[in-house]
Design a protein around this motif. Structure first.
Motif, PDB file in Angstrom:
ATOM      1  N   MET A   1      -1.116   4.781  -4.741  1.00 38.94           N
ATOM      2  CA  MET A   1      -1.447   3.713  -3.962  1.00 38.94           C
ATOM      3  C   MET A   1      -2.267   2.803  -4.979  1.00 38.94           C
ATOM      4  O   MET A   1      -2.052   1.653  -4.815  1.00 38.94           O
ATOM      5  CB  MET A   1      -2.604   4.335  -3.170  1.00 38.94           C
ATOM      6  CG  MET A   1      -3.249   3.344  -2.279  1.00 38.94           C
ATOM      7  SD  MET A   1      -2.195   2.138  -1.181  1.00 38.94           S
ATOM      8  CE  MET A   1      -2.613   3.030   0.442  1.00 38.94           C
ATOM      9  N   THR A   2      -2.889   3.275  -6.050  1.00 40.08           N
ATOM     10  CA  THR A   2      -3.502   2.486  -7.287  1.00 40.08           C
ATOM     11  C   THR A   2      -2.436   1.546  -7.769  1.00 40.08           C
ATOM     12  O   THR A   2      -2.691   0.244  -7.709  1.00 40.08           O
ATOM     13  CB  THR A   2      -4.168   3.207  -8.318  1.00 40.08           C
ATOM     14  OG1 THR A   2      -5.053   4.234  -7.468  1.00 40.08           O
ATOM     15  CG2 THR A   2      -4.930   2.287  -9.045  1.00 40.08           C
TER      16      THR A   2
ATOM     17  N   LEU B   1       0.163   0.366  -6.494  1.00 44.17           N
ATOM     18  CA  LEU B   1       0.865  -0.571  -5.333  1.00 44.17           C
ATOM     19  C   LEU B   1      -0.421  -1.706  -5.184  1.00 44.17           C
ATOM     20  O   LEU B   1       0.111  -2.774  -5.280  1.00 44.17           O
ATOM     21  CB  LEU B   1       1.150   0.053  -4.001  1.00 44.17           C
ATOM     22  CG  LEU B   1       1.334  -0.505  -2.808  1.00 44.17           C
ATOM     23  CD1 LEU B   1       2.804  -1.628  -3.161  1.00 44.17           C
ATOM     24  CD2 LEU B   1       1.447  -0.086  -1.538  1.00 44.17           C
TER      25      LEU B   1
ATOM     26  N   LEU C   1       7.252   1.003  -4.585  1.00 42.21           N
ATOM     27  CA  LEU C   1       5.776   1.691  -4.917  1.00 42.21           C
ATOM     28  C   LEU C   1       5.503   1.966  -3.386  1.00 42.21           C
ATOM     29  O   LEU C   1       4.873   3.040  -3.114  1.00 42.21           O
ATOM     30  CB  LEU C   1       4.898   0.945  -5.500  1.00 42.21           C
ATOM     31  CG  LEU C   1       4.989   0.573  -6.985  1.00 42.21           C
ATOM     32  CD1 LEU C   1       4.130  -0.050  -7.526  1.00 42.21           C
ATOM     33  CD2 LEU C   1       4.660   2.146  -7.546  1.00 42.21           C
ATOM     34  N   ALA C   2       5.549   0.969  -2.460  1.00 40.85           N
ATOM     35  CA  ALA C   2       5.367   1.262  -1.009  1.00 40.85           C
ATOM     36  C   ALA C   2       5.932   2.387  -0.374  1.00 40.85           C
ATOM     37  O   ALA C   2       5.355   3.139   0.360  1.00 40.85           O
ATOM     38  CB  ALA C   2       5.665   0.082  -0.092  1.00 40.85           C
TER      39      ALA C   2
ATOM     40  N   ARG D   1       7.066   4.970  -1.984  1.00 43.27           N
ATOM     41  CA  ARG D   1       6.332   6.366  -2.321  1.00 43.27           C
ATOM     42  C   ARG D   1       5.168   6.792  -1.462  1.00 43.27           C
ATOM     43  O   ARG D   1       4.911   7.852  -1.429  1.00 43.27           O
ATOM     44  CB  ARG D   1       6.003   6.100  -3.885  1.00 43.27           C
ATOM     45  CG  ARG D   1       7.354   6.336  -4.540  1.00 43.27           C
ATOM     46  CD  ARG D   1       6.981   6.037  -6.143  1.00 43.27           C
ATOM     47  NE  ARG D   1       5.949   7.057  -6.681  1.00 43.27           N
ATOM     48  CZ  ARG D   1       6.062   8.392  -7.209  1.00 43.27           C
ATOM     49  NH1 ARG D   1       7.521   8.747  -7.541  1.00 43.27           N
ATOM     50  NH2 ARG D   1       5.276   9.083  -7.433  1.00 43.27           N
ATOM     51  N   VAL D   2       4.568   5.668  -1.187  1.00 40.99           N
ATOM     52  CA  VAL D   2       3.193   5.801  -0.086  1.00 40.99           C
ATOM     53  C   VAL D   2       3.642   6.177   1.152  1.00 40.99           C
ATOM     54  O   VAL D   2       2.694   6.858   1.679  1.00 40.99           O
ATOM     55  CB  VAL D   2       2.274   4.431  -0.433  1.00 40.99           C
ATOM     56  CG1 VAL D   2       1.018   4.649   0.720  1.00 40.99           C
ATOM     57  CG2 VAL D   2       1.895   4.158  -1.920  1.00 40.99           C
TER      58      VAL D   2
ATOM     59  N   ARG E   1       4.765   7.778   4.633  1.00 39.64           N
ATOM     60  CA  ARG E   1       4.566   9.209   5.040  1.00 39.64           C
ATOM     61  C   ARG E   1       5.751   9.678   5.731  1.00 39.64           C
ATOM     62  O   ARG E   1       6.417  10.798   5.650  1.00 39.64           O
ATOM     63  CB  ARG E   1       3.281   9.495   5.963  1.00 39.64           C
ATOM     64  CG  ARG E   1       2.017   9.427   5.217  1.00 39.64           C
ATOM     65  CD  ARG E   1       0.830   9.642   6.203  1.00 39.64           C
ATOM     66  NE  ARG E   1       0.989   8.667   7.151  1.00 39.64           N
ATOM     67  CZ  ARG E   1      -0.119   7.853   7.248  1.00 39.64           C
ATOM     68  NH1 ARG E   1      -1.242   7.859   6.861  1.00 39.64           N
ATOM     69  NH2 ARG E   1       0.226   6.915   8.079  1.00 39.64           N
TER      70      ARG E   1
ATOM     71  N   ASP F   1       6.797   4.792   8.871  1.00 38.50           N
ATOM     72  CA  ASP F   1       5.717   4.040   7.972  1.00 38.50           C
ATOM     73  C   ASP F   1       6.334   3.490   6.778  1.00 38.50           C
ATOM     74  O   ASP F   1       5.850   2.315   6.435  1.00 38.50           O
ATOM     75  CB  ASP F   1       4.896   5.254   7.415  1.00 38.50           C
ATOM     76  CG  ASP F   1       3.479   5.034   6.851  1.00 38.50           C
ATOM     77  OD1 ASP F   1       2.900   3.994   7.417  1.00 38.50           O
ATOM     78  OD2 ASP F   1       3.045   5.662   5.902  1.00 38.50           O
TER      79      ASP F   1
ATOM     80  N   TRP G   1       5.673  -0.753   5.984  1.00 38.94           N
ATOM     81  CA  TRP G   1       5.418  -1.068   4.596  1.00 38.94           C
ATOM     82  C   TRP G   1       6.354  -2.249   4.170  1.00 38.94           C
ATOM     83  O   TRP G   1       6.073  -3.298   3.518  1.00 38.94           O
ATOM     84  CB  TRP G   1       5.371   0.170   3.510  1.00 38.94           C
ATOM     85  CG  TRP G   1       4.250   0.918   3.680  1.00 38.94           C
ATOM     86  CD1 TRP G   1       3.839   1.961   4.067  1.00 38.94           C
ATOM     87  CD2 TRP G   1       2.859   0.241   2.777  1.00 38.94           C
ATOM     88  NE1 TRP G   1       2.658   2.431   3.893  1.00 38.94           N
ATOM     89  CE2 TRP G   1       2.050   1.621   3.029  1.00 38.94           C
ATOM     90  CE3 TRP G   1       2.536  -0.711   2.095  1.00 38.94           C
ATOM     91  CZ2 TRP G   1       0.575   1.297   2.397  1.00 38.94           C
ATOM     92  CZ3 TRP G   1       1.263  -0.675   1.900  1.00 38.94           C
ATOM     93  CH2 TRP G   1       0.440   0.361   1.785  1.00 38.94           C
TER      94      TRP G   1
END
Length: 105
Positions: free
Chosen positions: A1-2, A4, A43-44, A46-47, A49, A53, A57
């Motif tokens: 998340m960081t 992203l 990146l989104a 990967r975040v 779920r 979701d 994103w």
């Protein structure tokens, strides 16, 4: 998340400065839009779920790209660009297709 959040902040900062502040020799603008939004999309994803979701994103990134383009009208030497929006969308779509091909979403 960081990653992203950091990537999104860097993208916004780079897109909302006057052109004269940017280096004179930059890569192709559309390629940079494609790569930046494609990278953020990966990146989104990967975040995310689940598939729902992930779609939220990706839609959010597309809306963010549109908002950035709208805000560029307020920045000296910048303006809204439909070709930039197309490059943003293409980068997001390419990332989603790659993730789907590898079973990530």
């Amino acid at each position: 998340m960081t990653m992203l959040i950091a990537g999104g902040a860097a993208l916004v900062a780079g897109c909302l400065v006057p052109n004269r502040w940017l280096p004179a020799t930059m890569p192709n603008d559309k390629l940079m839009h494609f790569a930046a939004f494609g990278g953020l999309a990966l990146l989104a994803l990967r975040v995310a779920r689940d598939r729902h979701d992930a779609m939220l994103w990706l839609a959010g990134l597309l809306v963010a790209g549109w908002l950035i383009e709208c805000l560029q009208k307020l920045v000296p030497d910048r303006n809204f660009s439909w070709p930039d929006m197309a490059a943003n969308a293409a980068g997001i779509a390419a990332a989603a297709l790659c993730a789907a091909a590898f079973g990530a979403i």
